[in-house]
Design an enzyme around this catalytic site. Structure first.
Site, PDB file in Angstrom:
ATOM      1  N   ASP A 242      -0.664  17.159  37.574  1.00 25.12           N
ATOM      2  CA  ASP A 242       0.101  17.531  36.384  1.00 25.12           C
ATOM      3  C   ASP A 242      -0.165  18.980  35.985  1.00 25.12           C
ATOM      4  O   ASP A 242      -1.242  19.521  36.244  1.00 25.12           O
ATOM      5  CB  ASP A 242      -0.270  16.582  35.231  1.00 25.12           C
TER       6      ASP A 242
ATOM      7  N   HIS B  72       6.380  23.979  40.563  1.00 21.89           N
ATOM      8  CA  HIS B  72       6.318  22.917  41.566  1.00 21.89           C
ATOM      9  C   HIS B  72       6.063  23.521  42.944  1.00 21.89           C
ATOM     10  O   HIS B  72       5.301  22.970  43.747  1.00 21.89           O
ATOM     11  CB  HIS B  72       7.614  22.101  41.576  1.00 21.89           C
TER      12      HIS B  72
ATOM     13  N   LEU C 218      -7.581  10.530  57.559  1.00 22.87           N
ATOM     14  CA  LEU C 218      -7.232  10.321  56.144  1.00 22.87           C
ATOM     15  C   LEU C 218      -5.882   9.613  56.033  1.00 22.87           C
ATOM     16  O   LEU C 218      -4.934   9.979  56.726  1.00 22.87           O
ATOM     17  CB  LEU C 218      -7.133  11.704  55.478  1.00 22.87           C
TER      18      LEU C 218
HETATM   19  C1  IPE Z   1       3.226  12.216  35.774  1.00 26.98           C
HETATM   20  O1  IPE Z   1       3.391  13.424  35.141  1.00 26.98           O
HETATM   21  C2  IPE Z   1       4.076  12.186  36.988  1.00 26.98           C
HETATM   22  C3  IPE Z   1       3.678  13.076  38.073  1.00 26.98           C
HETATM   23  C4  IPE Z   1       2.662  13.871  38.106  1.00 26.98           C
HETATM   24  C5  IPE Z   1       4.513  13.026  39.221  1.00 26.98           C
HETATM   25  P1  IPE Z   1       4.386  13.613  33.924  1.00 26.98           P
HETATM   26  O2  IPE Z   1       4.177  14.995  33.449  1.00 26.98           O
HETATM   27  O3  IPE Z   1       5.751  13.246  34.305  1.00 26.98           O
HETATM   28  O4  IPE Z   1       3.850  12.536  32.901  1.00 26.98           O
HETATM   29  P2  IPE Z   1       3.976  12.482  31.326  1.00 26.98           P
HETATM   30  O5  IPE Z   1       5.420  12.669  30.998  1.00 26.98           O
HETATM   31  O6  IPE Z   1       3.137  13.596  30.822  1.00 26.98           O
HETATM   32  O7  IPE Z   1       3.449  11.142  30.979  1.00 26.98           O
HETATM   33  C1  IPE Z   2       3.688  17.629  37.348  1.00 24.35           C
HETATM   34  O1  IPE Z   2       3.895  18.757  36.606  1.00 24.35           O
HETATM   35  C2  IPE Z   2       4.718  17.475  38.425  1.00 24.35           C
HETATM   36  C3  IPE Z   2       5.718  16.466  38.119  1.00 24.35           C
HETATM   37  C4  IPE Z   2       5.703  15.642  37.112  1.00 24.35           C
HETATM   38  C5  IPE Z   2       6.828  16.371  39.022  1.00 24.35           C
HETATM   39  P1  IPE Z   2       4.839  18.781  35.343  1.00 24.35           P
HETATM   40  O2  IPE Z   2       6.187  19.232  35.773  1.00 24.35           O
HETATM   41  O3  IPE Z   2       4.780  17.494  34.606  1.00 24.35           O
HETATM   42  O4  IPE Z   2       4.148  19.914  34.492  1.00 24.35           O
HETATM   43  P2  IPE Z   2       3.981  19.950  32.925  1.00 24.35           P
HETATM   44  O5  IPE Z   2       3.223  18.709  32.551  1.00 24.35           O
HETATM   45  O6  IPE Z   2       5.337  19.973  32.349  1.00 24.35           O
HETATM   46  O7  IPE Z   2       3.215  21.189  32.708  1.00 24.35           O
HETATM   47 MG    MG Z   3       3.568  16.821  33.094  1.00 25.15          MG
END
Ligand code: IPE
Ligand code: IPE
Ligand code: MG
Length: 643
Positions: A379, A396, A488
């Site tokens: 995240d 990303h 792995l």
């Molecule tokens: C969880 O992250 C999903 C992934 C890392 C793929 P999100 O950023 O989508 O989760 P929330 O919205 O903070 O719960």
């Molecule tokens: C995690 O990063 C990746 C996915 C959920 C796809 P985010 O896109 O949720 O990044 P933040 O949480 O908005 O910073």
């Molecule tokens: Mg996020």
């Protein structure tokens, strides 16, 4: 079978008159190659007329490749089953055949006609035969005889030996541009179907196998009919044997009857599979009708029964395939060099992971304190990008470097399972632009595949719906290509939702109960696990989330029920393998209780400090990583993550 065929014995008739020109285009003009394909056709027809009839329902351009694949399976089976040959010698012959194929793939040709056709098929249709490596190794083991304790062991054998060949046929259709791919949400149906087909095969060949002292049925099934095993091995038709056979044909019939399996599939492909199911049922009727004869020779469905199934199927399939223009491949690709790694030297072309740029080495964690399975919620990509005035998609993209780092770090530290959360079922709430950029990033990563030469078994968990087909194919392809790797296991969760996984599992179990495969009131947690989409995924020991959020966001609720949680503030693109090592080190110091009260003697042993970097001086009460000082935090939250 492996010696060159007698030219006089070769069938010189054209494959199928109306398609002769097209068929020539995919079998080549050389007489040796055409003869090789003809031989494969004859082997298929003689060895298994039902398979031959099914292949005839396919477009003419695909048939030679199907014959080549089938003839190769037959050649290997024959070597493994050769009567009057010692098991070790049979295994050696299978091995020699496999090694010769490896050599032939590099040479792009073969002196053995079956391999010649297979090599040509692999090159022409861009088939990656890597996934056959495990199947061939299994066939080698078969030569020593087989015993299965239960259905799970029997199914594992079937998956290892049969499924990779079936997968090659599926891949062939993909390469031909025939949109016949099985709907992936029907995967469980498909696996049951293959199970049922294999069971039908085992029952059909009962007399031949018994003549060699082989009984390819699980102990679990035999024990339900006391006396059946002994009677069978002594070739005696008795009431327990009759009851066992009736039970097994009923089971196989349920397994192959999967009306939902072909829903949504290309009509031509659906006809092939539906016809296969009907032929299998006709074969099961013949097995039921055979009675004691079953122990003397292989029964065959009556001509009338076969004609009833095949005549309408022929008409319908001709019509269905006319709707789809197929891609006839261009000139054959020259020598295929890395398609089939040596089965004896497992994945010998594999490389070790590149070291971290700083020279950091992984900490030494006692085996008893190593997590078996680390799962990561990656995240913070969006915030990382926003803080830099970049688009979220840039975040990303930047995150992919961290993914590579974690894989290298996991291999270096000797982790068995790493699971990464890349896209949740809830993430579709984001803007279409962000989602499509994210999917493009995933697709690019897969296509470039930076882990190609690492000992990584790649898997995907999630739903296929809403994902682009080509991405799903790439994911499935990588899964098949790396399925025999033993380093792995990397599971990437894309369009994954934990609750969705549980609901799907419950649905599969409900179907199994309806099929009579499970008793609802006897179900336990282990049974549930067996029906999960990835039944061999172990419980998560350590769940790590970056990005300064303290929630699990629908990630692996079943597996992570007792996981140790590790939350760190840094954003995902800033992470590298040292953060993974830090997380594992932190985990190794935790005391896990699983509800019990630990005895005084179970006080956790602190792993020994390991140093290799001058910035990280010895410290007696903290576990140290061997990397540079920022990773030597005592707080469990790496200082690096606070950058
Ligand atoms: C969880 O992250 C999903 C992934 C890392 C793929 P999100 O950023 O989508 O989760 P929330 O919205 O903070 O719960
Ligand atoms: C995690 O990063 C990746 C996915 C959920 C796809 P985010 O896109 O949720 O990044 P933040 O949480 O908005 O910073
Ligand atoms: Mg996020």
């Amino acid at each position: 079978m492996t010696s060159p065929p007698d030219p006089a014995a070769l069938d010189t008739a054209p494959y199928t008159r109306p398609d002769r020109a097209t068929t020539r285009a995919v079998t080549g003009e050389g007489p040796a190659l055409r003869a090789a394909y003809r031989l494969c056709r004859r082997i298929t027809r003689r060895h298994d007329p039902a398979i031959y009839a099914l292949v005839q329902l396919m477009p003419a351009v695909l048939r030679p490749a199907c014959w080549a694949l089938w003839a190769a399976v037959t050649a290997l089976d024959d070597l493994a089953d050769e009567p009057d040959v010692a098991p070790a010698e049979r295994a050696a012959r299978v091995e020699a055949w496999t090694r010769a194929l490896e050599h032939d793939l590099v040479a792009g040709t073969s002196t053995d006609p079956v391999r010649h056709a297979l090599v040509d098929t692999a090159g022409r249709w861009r088939l990656d035969l890597t996934s056959l490596q495990g199947a061939m190794a299994q066939t080698r083991q078969d030569a020593h005889g087989l015993r299965f304790a239960d259905w799970a062991a029997w199914r594992a054998w079937c998956n290892k030996e049969v499924v990779p060949w079936v997968e090659q046929a599926r891949h062939l259709f993909e390469q031909a541009g025939a949109p016949m791919t099985l709907r992936l949400d029907r995967q469980a149906d498909y696996e049951r179907f293959v199970d049922g087909a294999q069971l039908t095969d085992v029952l059909t060949d009962l007399s031949t196998d018994l003549a060699q002292g082989l009984l390819l049925l699980p102990q679990e099934a035999l024990e339900s009919f006391p006396g059946a095993e002994t009677d069978l091995l002594q070739g005696r038709w008795s009431p327990p044997v009759a009851a066992l056979i009736t039970e097994l044909t009923a089971l196989a019939r349920r397994r192959v009857t999967r009306p939902a399996m072909t829903r949504g599939m290309h009509p031509g492909a659906a006809i092939v599979l539906d016809t296969a199911a009907s032929l299998l049922r006709a074969q099961l009727d013949a097995i039921d009708a055979a009675g004691p004869i079953l122990l003397q020779r292989a029964p065959r469905a009556s001509l009338l029964a076969r004609v009833r199934v095949l005549s309408p199927a022929r008409l319908r399939s001709t019509l269905a395939w006319r709707l789809t223009p197929l891609t006839v491949p261009g000139p054959r690709r020259p020598a295929v060099t890395a398609n089939l790694p040596s089965p004896a030297v497992d994945d010998s072309g594999l490389q070790p992971p590149p070291p971290h740029l700083s020279g950091a080495r992984p900490p030494q964690i006692p085996a008893s304190r190593m997590p078996a399975h680390v799962a990561i919620i990656m995240d913070g990509n969006g915030r990382w990008a926003e803080q830099r005035g970049l688009s979220r998609s840039e975040g990303h993209r930047a995150g992919t470097a961290a993914v590579q780092e974690m894989i290298h770090g996991a291999l270096e530290i000797g982790l068995r399972h790493l699971t990464l959360y890349a896209l949740s079922t809830e993430n579709w709430k984001r803007s279409p632009e962000e989602i499509s950029e994210l999917l493009a990033t995933l697709r690019r990563e897969l296509a470039e595949n930076p882990f190609r030469d690492l000992d990584v078994r790649q898997r995907w968990s999630g739903r296929p719906e809403r994902l682009p087909q080509d991405l799903v194919h790439l994911l499935r392809h990588e899964e098949a290509r790396t399925r025999d790797r033993t380093g792995l296991t990397l599971t990437v969760c894309i369009n994954y939702g934990g609750r969705d996984e549980i609901v799907r599992t419950a649905a599969t179990l409900a179907q199994a109960a309806r099929d009579g495969d499970v008793e609802p009131h006897l179900l336990g947690e282990d049974d549930f696990t067996r029906y999960l989409p990835l039944p061999d995924m172990p419980d998560v020991d350590l769940l790590w989330r970056t990005g300064n959020e303290q929630r699990t966001s629908n990630f692996l609720p079943w597996h992570a029920a007792y996981a140790e949680l590790h939350f760190t503030p840094g954003h995902w693109p800033d992470m590298d393998r040292r953060d993974l090592w830090q997380a594992i080190t932190e985990y190794s110091r935790r005391q896990r209780r699983h509800g019990a009260v630990p005895a005084p003697s179970t006080t956790p042993e602190i792993p020994r400090t390991v140093h290799s970097h001058p910035n990280c001086p010895p410290d007696t009460d903290a576990v140290k990583l061997s990397g540079p000082s920022p990773s030597c935090s005592r707080t469990g939250v790496s200082a690096r993550t606070q950058r």
